[in-house]
Design a protein around this motif. Structure first.
Motif, mmCIF file in Angstrom:
data_model
loop_
_atom_site.group_PDB
_atom_site.id
_atom_site.type_symbol
_atom_site.label_atom_id
_atom_site.label_comp_id
_atom_site.label_asym_id
_atom_site.label_seq_id
_atom_site.Cartn_x
_atom_site.Cartn_y
_atom_site.Cartn_z
ATOM 1 N N LEU A 52 0.739 -1.667 0.005
ATOM 2 C CA LEU A 52 0.394 0.245 -0.133
ATOM 3 C C LEU A 52 1.136 0.999 -0.013
ATOM 4 C CD1 LEU A 52 -2.752 -1.338 2.511
ATOM 5 C CD2 LEU A 52 -2.588 -0.914 0.155
ATOM 6 N N THR A 82 -0.301 -5.263 4.283
ATOM 7 C CA THR A 82 -0.861 -4.600 5.324
ATOM 8 C C THR A 82 -0.357 -4.931 6.451
ATOM 9 O OG1 THR A 82 -2.510 -3.128 5.842
ATOM 10 C CG2 THR A 82 -2.732 -5.400 5.564
ATOM 11 N N ASP A 86 -4.110 -3.078 11.534
ATOM 12 C CA ASP A 86 -4.293 -1.885 10.310
ATOM 13 C C ASP A 86 -5.844 -2.250 10.297
ATOM 14 O OD1 ASP A 86 -4.441 0.293 9.325
ATOM 15 O OD2 ASP A 86 -2.691 0.573 8.275
ATOM 16 N N ALA A 89 -6.641 0.700 6.890
ATOM 17 C CA ALA A 89 -5.920 -0.625 6.048
ATOM 18 C C ALA A 89 -6.828 -1.004 4.825
ATOM 19 C CB ALA A 89 -4.732 -0.304 5.984
ATOM 20 N N GLY A 93 -8.520 -0.581 1.294
ATOM 21 C CA GLY A 93 -8.395 -1.417 0.305
ATOM 22 C C GLY A 93 -9.372 -1.950 -0.326
ATOM 23 N N PHE A 101 -6.127 -9.306 1.597
ATOM 24 C CA PHE A 101 -5.566 -9.070 2.251
ATOM 25 C C PHE A 101 -4.054 -10.374 2.852
ATOM 26 C CE2 PHE A 101 -8.091 -8.899 5.828
ATOM 27 C CZ PHE A 101 -6.948 -9.539 6.641
ATOM 28 N N THR A 103 -1.165 -10.249 5.762
ATOM 29 C CA THR A 103 -0.759 -9.195 6.734
ATOM 30 C C THR A 103 0.906 -9.471 6.929
ATOM 31 O OG1 THR A 103 -0.602 -11.118 8.513
ATOM 32 C CG2 THR A 103 -2.589 -9.101 8.086
#
Length: 324
Positions: A52, A82, A86, A89, A93, A101, A103
């Protein structure tokens, strides 16, 4: 599976690419957002994995630009990286157009599970697209067959009615003439009774073929109206032009030389009724059809194997006659 990695950290980019290559994927990478968008446009990958924070432009913007590049109906799985916890985010996203996503730090196992899941979803989607296209093709064929007469292969009554209404409205808008022909095989019941239904069906098929050979404009429509009757829609055609077509059709049927010993002519013939009008708002297409039908019955009364025509929609008015 072709995968695009967009990550500004050289070490992270190298690790991600190494993980994906060990999984058997074809990988190409971009060091910033603009390069990533350019790679996506040129390479059209099957999967995008991106961070990001990309320096020149944030990952949310890159996601949105990728979605803008995709054509309607296209879809590329996008997984963004990410930090744990978060939540903001994560929301941004997904709102930008991402699908999932990971992490940081990304493990081999987590990456493998995620991309395999995306690969499976993509395969399912591709299968569904293939099935959808097949269904569309099948539906189109069904619609086509639903508009055709099973015996003759020409248009059926349903398609004739739709076409007549459409051409009537179009002629009204343009102020042009519209003509309709009604065709009836002469003394067909006697033919069927004498020679049998198989011969009757073959007669109808042959007559339909002869009528079809006369029509050489794409917008004209020949339909089996019912039984031994046919109907023709001639857009932008005057009465004289329609009578000319009808006479050619009459001659084409006689030229078939389908023998029948029970009539003076010694062969199959047909009678024609022709009607023409410039449609007006206060009239309907059914009125034109009725006028052609009246002309057809006049042709039968006058001895059959001839053409009779009218340019009047008023049943009380005399018919303008044309001889066969």
């Amino acid at each position: 599976m072709k995968t695009l990695v967009i990550e500004d950290s050289a070490s992270s980019r190298r690790i991600l690419c190494g993980h994906l290559e060990r999984l058997g994927f074809s990988v190409f990478a971009a060091a910033d957002g603009h390069e990533g968008v350019a790679h996506f446009r040129a390479q059209r990958p099957d999967l995008v994995l991106l961070g990001l924070k990309l320096g020149d432009v944030d990952g949310f913007t890159v996601i949105r630009r990728i979605r803008q590049i995709e054509a309607p109906g296209e879809w590329t799985p996008i997984v963004f990286l990410t930090e744990a916890g978060d939540d903001a985010a994560l929301q941004r996203g997904v709102a930008a157009g991402a699908d999932d996503f990971l992490t940081r730090p990304v493990s081999d196992v987590a990456l493998g599970v995620k991309v395999r899941a995306m690969q499976r979803i993509l395969q399912i989607r591709q299968s569904m697209l293939v099935i959808t296209r097949q269904l569309d093709t099948a539906n189109q064929e069904l619609n086509r067959l639903a508009s055709l007469d099973g015996l003759t292969g020409v248009a059926n009554r349903r398609l004739f009615d739709i076409t007549l209404e459409r051409e009537w409205r179009r002629a009204m808008r343009q102020g042009t003439a519209l003509s309709v022909l009604m065709v009836d095989i002469d003394l067909f019941k006697q033919f069927n009774d004498r020679f049998g239904h198989p011969a009757g069906d073959e007669c109808i098929r042959r007559v339909a073929g002869a009528l079809a050979t006369v029509l050489d404009r794409g917008g004209d429509l020949l339909a089996r109206y019912g039984g031994e009757e046919f109907a023709v829609v001639l857009a932008e055609t005057t009465l004289d032009g329609a009578c000319f077509v009808a006479e050619r059709m009459r001659e084409a049927i006689v030229t078939l030389a389908l023998e029948r010993s029970d009539v003076p002519l010694g062969r199959v013939s047909a009678s024609f009724g022709v009607a023409c009008a410039v449609p007006m708002p206060e009239t309907a297409a059914s009125v034109l059809l009725a006028a052609a039908d009246r002309a057809l019955y006049r042709a039968k009364r006058d001895g059959r194997n001839c053409v009779r025509a009218t340019d009047s929609l008023d049943p009380e008015n005399a018919l303008q006659e044309t001889s066969a």
